[in-house]
Design a protein around this motif. Sequence first.
Motif, PDB file in Angstrom:
ATOM      1  N   GLY A  33     -25.203   2.035   2.451  1.00 16.04           N
ATOM      2  CA  GLY A  33     -26.224   2.244   3.459  1.00 16.04           C
ATOM      3  C   GLY A  33     -26.114   3.640   4.048  1.00 16.04           C
ATOM      4  O   GLY A  33     -25.085   4.307   3.927  1.00 16.04           O
ATOM      5  N   ARG A  79     -30.354  -2.812  -1.285  1.00 11.66           N
ATOM      6  CA  ARG A  79     -30.196  -2.880   0.169  1.00 11.66           C
ATOM      7  C   ARG A  79     -31.551  -2.980   0.860  1.00 11.66           C
ATOM      8  O   ARG A  79     -32.559  -2.573   0.287  1.00 11.66           O
ATOM      9  CB  ARG A  79     -29.459  -1.637   0.668  1.00 11.66           C
ATOM     10  CG  ARG A  79     -30.238  -0.365   0.518  1.00 11.66           C
ATOM     11  CD  ARG A  79     -29.431   0.904   0.732  1.00 11.66           C
ATOM     12  NE  ARG A  79     -28.220   0.961  -0.046  1.00 11.66           N
ATOM     13  CZ  ARG A  79     -28.152   1.403  -1.300  1.00 11.66           C
ATOM     14  NH1 ARG A  79     -29.225   1.819  -1.912  1.00 11.66           N
ATOM     15  NH2 ARG A  79     -27.014   1.441  -1.943  1.00 11.66           N
ATOM     16  N   ALA A 108     -27.812  -1.098   5.180  1.00 15.48           N
ATOM     17  CA  ALA A 108     -29.223  -0.714   5.177  1.00 15.48           C
ATOM     18  C   ALA A 108     -29.409   0.796   5.053  1.00 15.48           C
ATOM     19  O   ALA A 108     -28.577   1.584   5.492  1.00 15.48           O
ATOM     20  CB  ALA A 108     -29.896  -1.203   6.456  1.00 15.48           C
TER      21      ALA A 108
END
Length: 157
Positions: A33, A79, A108
């Motif tokens: 992320g 993701r 994320a």
Amino acid sequence: MNDGMPAGLSRALPDEAATAALARLVAGVLDHGLVVYLHGPLGAGKTSFARALLQALGVGERVKSPTYSLVEGYATAQRPAWHLDLYRIADPAELEWLGLDALADPAALVLVEWPERGAGALPAADLHVHLDYVGPGRQAMLSASTARGQDVLARLS
């Protein structure tokens, strides 16, 4: 002194295709992320960069500018991804009703246009992408503010 960390990365962007190519390069080195703050004046390519990066990560649906919705969520193969455009925000307190808790997910990808308008209400940036006009084209300057951002810059170098 940079303590052995990668310095910022600068790229000339003569056209929108070059902006998209840079975004695809960033997408190609992501294996975790990342929170990316996109800086620059109107029309400098922030949305174009975000769109190309999301498409390179496999978002098959239309990637639209979240100027009016403020936030758009996408699913990539690896993701969740969020694209925020805070141009219309006058006060960071306005972001409370958006339910930004999902942005704190370390897996994320979070892309934020106009991050200065959400100061204090956003997760801290890993990577800053500064886009600006230079002559007839544009210039991109990427800089890291965390180890995750430094990892991306090192992979791009």
